[in-house]
Design a protein around this motif. Structure first.
Motif, PDB file in Angstrom:
ATOM      1  N   GLU A 163       0.818  -1.218   0.000  1.00  0.00           N
ATOM      2  CA  GLU A 163       0.000   0.000   0.000  1.00  0.00           C
ATOM      3  C   GLU A 163       0.850   1.265   0.000  1.00  0.00           C
ATOM      4  OE1 GLU A 163      -3.688   2.046   2.528  1.00  0.00           O
ATOM      5  OE2 GLU A 163      -3.075  -0.032   2.921  1.00  0.00           O
ATOM      6  N   SER A 164       1.980   1.247   0.725  1.00  0.00           N
ATOM      7  CA  SER A 164       2.799   2.456   0.848  1.00  0.00           C
ATOM      8  C   SER A 164       3.831   2.607  -0.257  1.00  0.00           C
ATOM      9  CB  SER A 164       3.532   2.448   2.191  1.00  0.00           C
ATOM     10  OG  SER A 164       4.488   1.395   2.233  1.00  0.00           O
ATOM     11  N   ALA A 235       6.337  12.627   0.379  1.00  0.00           N
ATOM     12  CA  ALA A 235       4.917  12.358   0.644  1.00  0.00           C
ATOM     13  C   ALA A 235       4.692  10.883   0.991  1.00  0.00           C
ATOM     14  CB  ALA A 235       4.074  12.748  -0.559  1.00  0.00           C
ATOM     15  N   TYR A 236       5.440   9.987   0.347  1.00  0.00           N
ATOM     16  CA  TYR A 236       5.276   8.561   0.628  1.00  0.00           C
ATOM     17  C   TYR A 236       5.673   8.234   2.072  1.00  0.00           C
ATOM     18  CZ  TYR A 236       4.741   7.906  -4.410  1.00  0.00           C
ATOM     19  OH  TYR A 236       4.292   7.969  -5.705  1.00  0.00           O
ATOM     20  N   LEU A 238       5.765  10.421   4.612  1.00  0.00           N
ATOM     21  CA  LEU A 238       4.831  11.069   5.524  1.00  0.00           C
ATOM     22  C   LEU A 238       3.560  10.240   5.686  1.00  0.00           C
ATOM     23  CD1 LEU A 238       5.211  14.789   4.356  1.00  0.00           C
ATOM     24  CD2 LEU A 238       6.044  13.791   6.502  1.00  0.00           C
ATOM     25  N   ASP A 239       3.146   9.573   4.615  1.00  0.00           N
ATOM     26  CA  ASP A 239       1.918   8.756   4.665  1.00  0.00           C
ATOM     27  C   ASP A 239       2.140   7.387   5.301  1.00  0.00           C
ATOM     28  OD1 ASP A 239       0.541  10.774   3.410  1.00  0.00           O
ATOM     29  OD2 ASP A 239       0.661   9.885   1.402  1.00  0.00           O
ATOM     30  N   CYS A 240       3.379   6.922   5.322  1.00  0.00           N
ATOM     31  CA  CYS A 240       3.651   5.538   5.723  1.00  0.00           C
ATOM     32  C   CYS A 240       3.171   5.189   7.130  1.00  0.00           C
ATOM     33  CB  CYS A 240       5.140   5.231   5.565  1.00  0.00           C
ATOM     34  SG  CYS A 240       5.563   3.499   5.880  1.00  0.00           S
ATOM     35  N   GLU A 242       0.717   6.297   8.916  1.00  0.00           N
ATOM     36  CA  GLU A 242      -0.742   6.165   8.934  1.00  0.00           C
ATOM     37  C   GLU A 242      -1.177   4.891   8.207  1.00  0.00           C
ATOM     38  OE1 GLU A 242      -4.753   8.586   7.493  1.00  0.00           O
ATOM     39  OE2 GLU A 242      -2.817   9.631   7.601  1.00  0.00           O
ATOM     40  N   ILE A 243      -0.484   4.548   7.136  1.00  0.00           N
ATOM     41  CA  ILE A 243      -0.809   3.317   6.404  1.00  0.00           C
ATOM     42  C   ILE A 243      -0.541   2.100   7.279  1.00  0.00           C
ATOM     43  CG2 ILE A 243      -0.054   1.839   4.488  1.00  0.00           C
ATOM     44  CD1 ILE A 243       0.375   4.435   2.863  1.00  0.00           C
ATOM     45  N   ARG A 246      -3.242   1.766   9.839  1.00  0.00           N
ATOM     46  CA  ARG A 246      -4.483   1.224   9.266  1.00  0.00           C
ATOM     47  C   ARG A 246      -4.372  -0.276   9.045  1.00  0.00           C
ATOM     48  NH1 ARG A 246      -4.547   5.698   5.540  1.00  0.00           N
ATOM     49  NH2 ARG A 246      -4.005   4.236   3.876  1.00  0.00           N
ATOM     50  N   SER A 310       7.497   8.177  13.769  1.00  0.00           N
ATOM     51  CA  SER A 310       6.428   9.146  14.003  1.00  0.00           C
ATOM     52  C   SER A 310       6.551   9.696  15.415  1.00  0.00           C
ATOM     53  CB  SER A 310       5.060   8.489  13.800  1.00  0.00           C
ATOM     54  OG  SER A 310       4.022   9.393  14.125  1.00  0.00           O
TER      55      SER A 310
END
Length: 550
Positions: A163-164, A235-236, A238-240, A242-243, A246, A310
């Motif tokens: 996903e990431s 961006a990838y 920064l999103d990791c 949260e991914i 989830r 994080s």
């Protein structure tokens, strides 16, 4: 494997069972203590076992770890689901390709049984020196601390990387987790199918290099573009986190086992907290439960996702009552102001204060320490020593625990006699010689107990680095509750010695609790063995009122 099936295997096999079923290619090269993962892959492929898509996994063995990483890189570029396993110097040889794999945002999970590096000397045993050399490669780093976690995180890492698009390094402590046999709940094929999104696999394949869909990748950059293209990946990352969070939530819905980026255990109003990752966190959790039952207010923060780190989630996971924090690293960075995890937590604490989002009334005192290098024991007594240090008006900013540092005097004293294991946990210790069958027999015994009874069970086996022909000590535990004792047995109700000559060389009976049973494999009959025992052994048998059998 069916959902919820109880199994008794070691950490390496627990990880390999997930990795095999969620990949189609493995490129391998053996190195202790990760070799069994590759060996299981080879065995299962030979037997014709299939992954969750009904295919037998393809196995390729290279001539070195650098070649294995290069072959994985090539496989990923053509859209394959590939994996590999490594440790120590072998991992260092993979680092150049790791930069490329991460730089090209290729989904991939590398499983590492983390191990010492050759520095002042060489060691085959476990710590985090090797994985800490990979922090700036761009790999996400997920740390597991038990056989159950290693099994589960192999799945979580596989789902999160797809996903990431960030490659993952899933690591666990060499020997202490990789070779520990423990009772755990296995993931079934249906669980894995729920967790692995086929649409994300399709997207990975569509990004493959193909003459039908030409794309420029891996080109040389001049100063006018290189910096920008590196920053484009922000961006990838920064999103990791949260991914991953989830994916962990989805995993909890499927299995009932819940994990977070940072898991806190302890008193909700704790004033003192230790922060660490890996198997040491299990020891800290067990100690925290013991100390809180004695009236203390302490806690432990287990780090799961080490990279990307994080800071917000780290600090938010701590109780607002915390006043003092000790961060423990299983590594050493000579010349640094502190070890990696300590620096990360310190920076996170400072940043949360700067933006006005710190949950604490004051500014917590934070100190950092080192433990467990080269599989050095890490026990509840050492965890308590860290909490005792936090109690001091001016605790040491940097320290070591588990050794006696008589050079720079930076180590913490600890109570070597402290034993917090409950009486309803059965403990047994067996002395044997490498390759004499003692370890194999004990593995079978503890697996029978774990598989055929309601007891939780654990087996850990001490080896000399020479392995075959050297002394082995098997540590077996079983009891009514989950066993988090990731350290050697101090007092056993049953001790067996399979080599008579060991009585002259080692204090075998120091492991025996008062009233324990001692079984000796002796070349003498029962009515004459006593006169051949060393005097010290005779004295200890009498003093501890040990039941002696030959």
């Amino acid at each position: 494997m069916d959902t919820g099936k109880i199994r008794m295997v070691d950490g390496n096999e627990a990880v390999a069972s997930v990795a095999y079923r969620t990949n189609e290619l493995a490129v391998i090269y053996p190195i202790t203590p990760s070799s069994p993962m590759a060996e299981h892959f080879d065995e299962w492929a030979t037997e014709g076992r299939k992954n969750i898509w009904g295919n037998v996994v393809s196995i390729t063995e290279m001539q070195a770890e650098g070649g294995a990483a290069g072959a994985v890189h090539g496989a990923l570029q053509v859209g394959a689901l590939a994996t590999t396993f490594t440790a120590s110097q072998g991992l260092l040889l993979m680092i150049p390709n790791m930069y490329k794999i991460a730089g090209e945002l290729s989904p991939f999970v590398q499983h590492v049984a983390s191990r010492s590096l050759a520095a002042n000397g060489s060691s085959i045993f476990g710590d985090h020196l090797d994985v800490m050399a990979c922090r700036q490669t761009g790999f996400a780093m997920l740390a597991s601390g038990s056989v159950q976690e290693a099994h589960d995180f192999a799945c979580i890492a596989q789902a999160a990387t797809l996903e990431s698009r960030i490659p993952f390094q899933h690591f666990f402590d060499g020997f202490r987790t990789s070779h520990e046999v423990s009772k755990f709940t296995a993931l079934g094929d249906d669980d894995l199918r729920v967790m692995i999104n086929d649409d994300l696999i399709k997207a990975h394949r569509q990004r493959a290099l193909s003459p039908e869909r030409p794309v420029l990748r891996g080109s040389w950059h001049n100063p006018d573009t290189y910096f920008q293209s590196r920053e484009a990946a922000n961006a990838y990352y920064l999103d990791c986190p949260e991914i991953v969070a989830r994916v962990m939530d989805r995993f909890a819905e499927q299995t009932g086992r819940r994990y977070h980026l940072f898991d806190y255990y302890g008193d909700p109003q704790a004033e003192k907290v230790v922060v660490l990752m890996g198997s040491g966190a299990q020891v800290a959790r067990e100690t925290v439960e013991y100390l809180n039952a004695q009236g203390d207010k302490v806690g432990v923060l287990m780090v799961r996702l080490f990279r990307p780190f994080s800071g917000r989630d780290c600090i938010s996971a701590l109780p607002s009552s915390v006043q003092r924090i000790a961060v423990l690293d299983r590594t050493k960075e000579p010349g640094s102001i502190g070890e990696p995890l300590y620096l990360d937590v310190s920076a996170a604490l400072r940043e949360m204060e700067t933006v006005g989002r710190s949950p604490f009334a004051g500014q917590p005192c934070i100190i950092g320490g080192r433990y467990g290098l080269g599989s050095k024991e890490f026990t509840p007594a050492m965890v308590k020593a860290v909490f005792d240090e936090l109690d001091k008006p001016t605790p040491r900013r940097s320290f070591s625990v588990g050794i006696e540092d008589d050079v720079t005097n930076g180590s913490l004293p600890y109570d070597r006699e402290l034993d917090i294991e409950p009486d309803d946990v059965h403990r047994a210790v067996f002395f044997g010689l490498g390759a004499d069958g003692t370890v194999g027999a004990n593995k079978n015994s503890i697996k029978i107990i774990g598989n055929e009874t309601d007891y939780y069970a654990q087996g850990y086996f001490e080896y000399d680095s020479k392995k075959s022909g050297s002394m082995t000590i098997s540590h077996l535990r079983f009891g009514p509750r989950p066993i988090r004792s990731a350290y050697l047995i101090k007092r056993a109700g049953f001790v067996a010695c399979h080599r008579f000559e060991f009585l002259e060389k080692y204090d075998v009976l120091k492991y025996a609790a008062p009233g324990a049973v001692f079984l000796l494999n002796a070349p003498y009959a029962a009515d004459e063995v006593w006169q051949h025992l060393p005097k010290e052994v005779q004295t200890e048998l009498i003093a501890k009122k040990i039941k002696f059998y030959v």
